[in-house]
Design a protein around this motif. Structure first.
Motif, PDB file in Angstrom:
ATOM      1  N   ARG A   1       0.829  -1.204   0.000  1.00 33.80           N
ATOM      2  CA  ARG A   1       0.000   0.000   0.000  1.00 33.80           C
ATOM      3  C   ARG A   1       0.866   1.257   0.000  1.00 33.80           C
ATOM      4  NH1 ARG A   1      -4.836  -1.238   4.402  1.00 33.80           N
ATOM      5  NH2 ARG A   1      -5.616  -3.139   3.438  1.00 33.80           N
ATOM      6  N   ILE A   2       1.915   1.259   0.832  1.00 30.76           N
ATOM      7  CA  ILE A   2       2.820   2.416   0.861  1.00 30.76           C
ATOM      8  C   ILE A   2       3.497   2.576  -0.497  1.00 30.76           C
ATOM      9  CG2 ILE A   2       4.955   3.292   1.876  1.00 30.76           C
ATOM     10  CD1 ILE A   2       4.098   2.018   4.511  1.00 30.76           C
ATOM     11  N   LEU A   3       3.949   1.457  -1.067  1.00 29.40           N
ATOM     12  CA  LEU A   3       4.624   1.514  -2.363  1.00 29.40           C
ATOM     13  C   LEU A   3       3.687   2.059  -3.436  1.00 29.40           C
ATOM     14  CD1 LEU A   3       7.302   0.771  -3.752  1.00 29.40           C
ATOM     15  CD2 LEU A   3       6.335  -1.473  -4.237  1.00 29.40           C
ATOM     16  N   LEU A   4       2.475   1.537  -3.488  1.00 31.71           N
ATOM     17  CA  LEU A   4       1.518   1.994  -4.500  1.00 31.71           C
ATOM     18  C   LEU A   4       1.114   3.447  -4.272  1.00 31.71           C
ATOM     19  CD1 LEU A   4      -0.785  -1.159  -4.841  1.00 31.71           C
ATOM     20  CD2 LEU A   4       0.928  -0.340  -6.460  1.00 31.71           C
ATOM     21  N   THR A   5       0.997   3.852  -3.008  1.00 31.37           N
ATOM     22  CA  THR A   5       0.637   5.239  -2.711  1.00 31.37           C
ATOM     23  C   THR A   5       1.725   6.198  -3.174  1.00 31.37           C
ATOM     24  OG1 THR A   5      -0.669   4.527  -0.793  1.00 31.37           O
ATOM     25  CG2 THR A   5       0.004   6.835  -0.874  1.00 31.37           C
ATOM     26  N   PHE A   6       2.981   5.848  -2.896  1.00 32.35           N
ATOM     27  CA  PHE A   6       4.080   6.706  -3.341  1.00 32.35           C
ATOM     28  C   PHE A   6       4.127   6.778  -4.859  1.00 32.35           C
ATOM     29  CE2 PHE A   6       5.631   7.038   0.869  1.00 32.35           C
ATOM     30  CZ  PHE A   6       6.638   8.007   0.873  1.00 32.35           C
ATOM     31  N   ILE A   7       3.972   5.629  -5.528  1.00 29.66           N
ATOM     32  CA  ILE A   7       4.033   5.616  -6.989  1.00 29.66           C
ATOM     33  C   ILE A   7       2.880   6.424  -7.576  1.00 29.66           C
ATOM     34  CG2 ILE A   7       3.822   4.131  -9.019  1.00 29.66           C
ATOM     35  CD1 ILE A   7       5.331   1.983  -7.485  1.00 29.66           C
TER      36      ILE A   7
END
Length: 414
Positions: free
Chosen positions: A9-15
């Motif tokens: 979720r953090i990775l997708l949010t940053f991307i």
């Protein structure tokens, strides 16, 4: 349902955030380039307009200095498409024609300056290279954001992953919970959560230990006087007794039997592991329960109907099944003054239906909770709660229907 981990979720949010910022930046860059180009043409036209006004004031012919700018003495001297658009919007100063031509217009005191900037549009010429550059920049930003988010998520979520593993291992083996594990975490939000979990586990472990010890103590301490009572009742049965005394002895035996069953139920419910499930013929267990509860039918005009095939069987612990039936059949016998009690089994569904006064509608949603009982109940309100706990342990679905014509409880066995 697929659940994304916090790290993803953090990775997708940053991307996603970086992609949005990159797209907004790219759109802003393109808009800024076009705006700058328009301002450049406007500045050139303003300078030429000042020069043309000087020529008009001197009475000479207007000769623009830039080759792509020409002078039109009136609107009729302008290209026809521009004339048509000016008639619709007199304030318009920029024109993009269908043939790809692009013009800027500057009105003078007499006539117009018309700039044919078709060959001067720098942004249009470099647009493919600009798009490639912006896409490359966006890719670099996304890769950088993904890398940063991955490293950040790993570092931030590492203690949370450790805590999750500790919770999972404790859930599988609650008796092996590690005391003091919360000291390994920093004094942040996750550390406070670990402290709270550790305190909760300690309280739960102590509570379970007390409950198990209490159940063992009660079971041990009650069995000795019950054995003495059984011996005395056996001696009484073999002695000369009147019919009324025999009836009293039978009642005492029934009460003793119920106490033994209650002890067995408490011990069973206190265990974490279930007894071994074996094939059990249902009809003999139902008949055994009816015989144990028959004293409750004394003096009542009740017809008992059994609709259970002799071959019907369940995969279950016999003692647990008998406890279930004793509570259900015992309640039906207790709260039916006259009429029919029907016990049936079909399609893995066991039904116990009576023709009693029914359960108050306001209590029906709570009747399986401990201590809940009706106004006419003479019990402690734990019978159906024991049924619920046994059903939950054996994954048996239960359903209650009740009105003033009677009560029906259905158990659906897996």
């Amino acid at each position: 349902m697929t659940v994304l981990s916090l790290q993803r979720r953090i990775l997708l949010t940053f991307i996603a955030s970086s992609a949005l910022v990159g797209l907004l930046f790219g759109a802003s860059a393109i808009i800024f380039a076009y705006h700058t180009e328009d301002q450049l043409f406007a500045s050139l036209l303003q300078a030429e307009a000042a020069y043309a006004e000087q020529q008009l004031a001197a009475g000479s012919t207007v000769q623009p200095r830039l080759p792509f700018i020409r002078y039109a003495s009136d609107i009729a001297a302008l290209p026809k498409p521009i004339q048509a658009k000016l008639q619709q919007a007199p304030e318009r100063r920029e024109f993009a024609l269908e043939q790809g031509q692009h013009y800027h217009l500057m009105p003078l005191s007499r006539g117009f300056l018309l700039a044919d900037v078709t060959d001067q549009l720098i942004v249009r010429a470099i647009r493919p290279q600009l798009a490639e550059f912006l896409l490359l920049l966006l890719a670099v930003v996304l890769l950088s954001a993904a890398g940063f988010a991955y490293v950040l998520a790993r570092r931030v979520l590492k203690p949370l992953n450790t805590l999750t593993q500790q919770v999972d291992s404790t859930a599988l083996q609650p008796d092996k919970a590690v005391s003091g594990f919360a000291d390994d975490f920093a004094a942040d939000e996750i550390g406070r959560l670990a402290q709270a979990l550790q305190a909760a586990w300690q309280r739960v472990a102590e509570f379970i230990s007390r409950e198990q010890q209490f159940t063992q103590d009660v079971s041990h301490e009650l069995r000795t006087p019950l054995t003495v009572m059984q011996g005395a009742l056996t001696l009484l049965q073999h002695g000369p007794l009147s019919a009324q005394q025999q009836q009293y002895v039978q009642r005492l035996q029934l009460a003793q039997q119920q106490i033994n069953q209650t002890i067995d139920t408490l011990v069973l419910l206190a265990r974490e592991q279930l007894p071994a499930a074996v094939p059990v013929k249902l009809l003999p267990v139902v008949e055994q329960s009816v015989l144990q509860q028959q004293a409750k039918l004394a003096g009542k005009a009740i017809r008992l109907e059994l609709d259970i095939a002799p071959s019907a069987q369940l995969i279950m612990d016999p003692m647990s099944l008998l406890m279930l039936l004793n509570n259900l059949i015992g309640n039906a016998f207790d709260y039916t003054a006259a009429g029919v009690i029907r016990i049936s089994f079909a399609g893995q569904v066991l039904s116990v239906q009576d023709s009693g006064a029914g359960i108050d509608e306001q209590l029906q949603s709570q009747v399986f909770n401990s201590g809940i009982k009706g106004a006419n109940s003479t019990g402690m309100g734990i019978g159906l709660s024991l049924v619920k706990r046994l059903c939950d342990k054996w994954q048996i679905a239960y359903q209650l229907q009740s009105d003033n014509s009677g009560t029906c409880i259905r158990l659906t066995f897996p």
